[in-house]
Design an enzyme around this catalytic site. Sequence first.
Site, PDB file in Angstrom:
ATOM      1  N   TYR A 225      41.481  46.283  45.336  1.00  0.00           N
ATOM      2  CA  TYR A 225      42.894  44.827  45.701  1.00  0.00           C
ATOM      3  C   TYR A 225      44.052  44.136  44.808  1.00  0.00           C
ATOM      4  O   TYR A 225      44.347  43.310  44.476  1.00  0.00           O
ATOM      5  CB  TYR A 225      42.032  44.108  46.927  1.00  0.00           C
ATOM      6  CG  TYR A 225      42.442  42.695  47.233  1.00  0.00           C
ATOM      7  CD1 TYR A 225      43.529  43.133  48.303  1.00  0.00           C
ATOM      8  CD2 TYR A 225      42.237  41.318  46.408  1.00  0.00           C
ATOM      9  CE1 TYR A 225      43.702  41.511  48.482  1.00  0.00           C
ATOM     10  CE2 TYR A 225      42.726  40.534  47.605  1.00  0.00           C
ATOM     11  CZ  TYR A 225      43.331  39.861  48.346  1.00  0.00           C
ATOM     12  OH  TYR A 225      43.863  39.031  48.851  1.00  0.00           O
TER      13      TYR A 225
ATOM     14  N   SER B 269      47.618  36.143  44.936  1.00  0.00           N
ATOM     15  CA  SER B 269      45.595  36.275  45.165  1.00  0.00           C
ATOM     16  C   SER B 269      45.086  34.837  44.449  1.00  0.00           C
ATOM     17  O   SER B 269      45.800  35.184  43.141  1.00  0.00           O
ATOM     18  CB  SER B 269      44.875  36.825  46.125  1.00  0.00           C
ATOM     19  OG  SER B 269      43.999  36.610  45.897  1.00  0.00           O
TER      20      SER B 269
END
Length: 253
Positions: free
Chosen positions: A153, A140
């Site tokens: 995350y 990400s």
Amino acid sequence: MNHTPHRVAGKTAIVTGGRGDLGSATAALLAHHGAKVASLDVAGVPAAVSHESIKEYDVDVTNEDSVAEAIHRVSDDLGAPDILVNAAGIIGPAGASHTASVPDFDLIFNVNVKGVWLMTKHVVPGMIGKGAGSIINFSSIHGITGGRNVPLYHATKGAVRLLSKSDAAAYGAYGIRVNSIHPGSMNTRMSRRSAEQSDIGPEAYYKQLVGSNPLPRQGEPNEIAYGVLYLASDESRFTTGSELVIDGGYTAI
């Protein structure tokens, strides 16, 4: 779509998270370009797309027996994988580190990190046997930058980024390439749910989210899929240990 479907012709590809927005777009594009695709996801999740070259399998990427069985079935049905796309992942609950629980930590690290490692562990031997392979791991933009909302995350995506580099170093001698892909804010069901649930309303939410980007919009799933297609194909045969960032310029400013 590009109408020259030869970029991964004859290859066998595994895509985890293959029934989600990004995974299903990736599976469909790889199939369109000639690959035999195994779409792997948890049981009970409906497939977003169908294609005659996509075969569906259930898997729990956090469970080694489930992973080993799924890869064995794929290899029997379609042949040993040439391409592995680790797209399965979850975000987990929002909140600073001190607000998270041990179960929160275990769940997100099991799916986002352990799952990538287990899939790699069980696919790599077949690739070593072939003397070639391409592994693409979904990280990400927040595997590169930090952020206050979902630190666990972000930590998992940073781990995926460095696992990709380490595996690239370890397996290059066997002809196996390993790269990470780093999406920015994407137009997915998960994003739309977040916008609908926000206190400020969808329009203000999206303006806050991407309004200051050089390209001030969300990305579309197919824009990520084309990045995966490049890394999966022989066009990228000298590319390994790299980060492909597709974020509308978010990390440029």
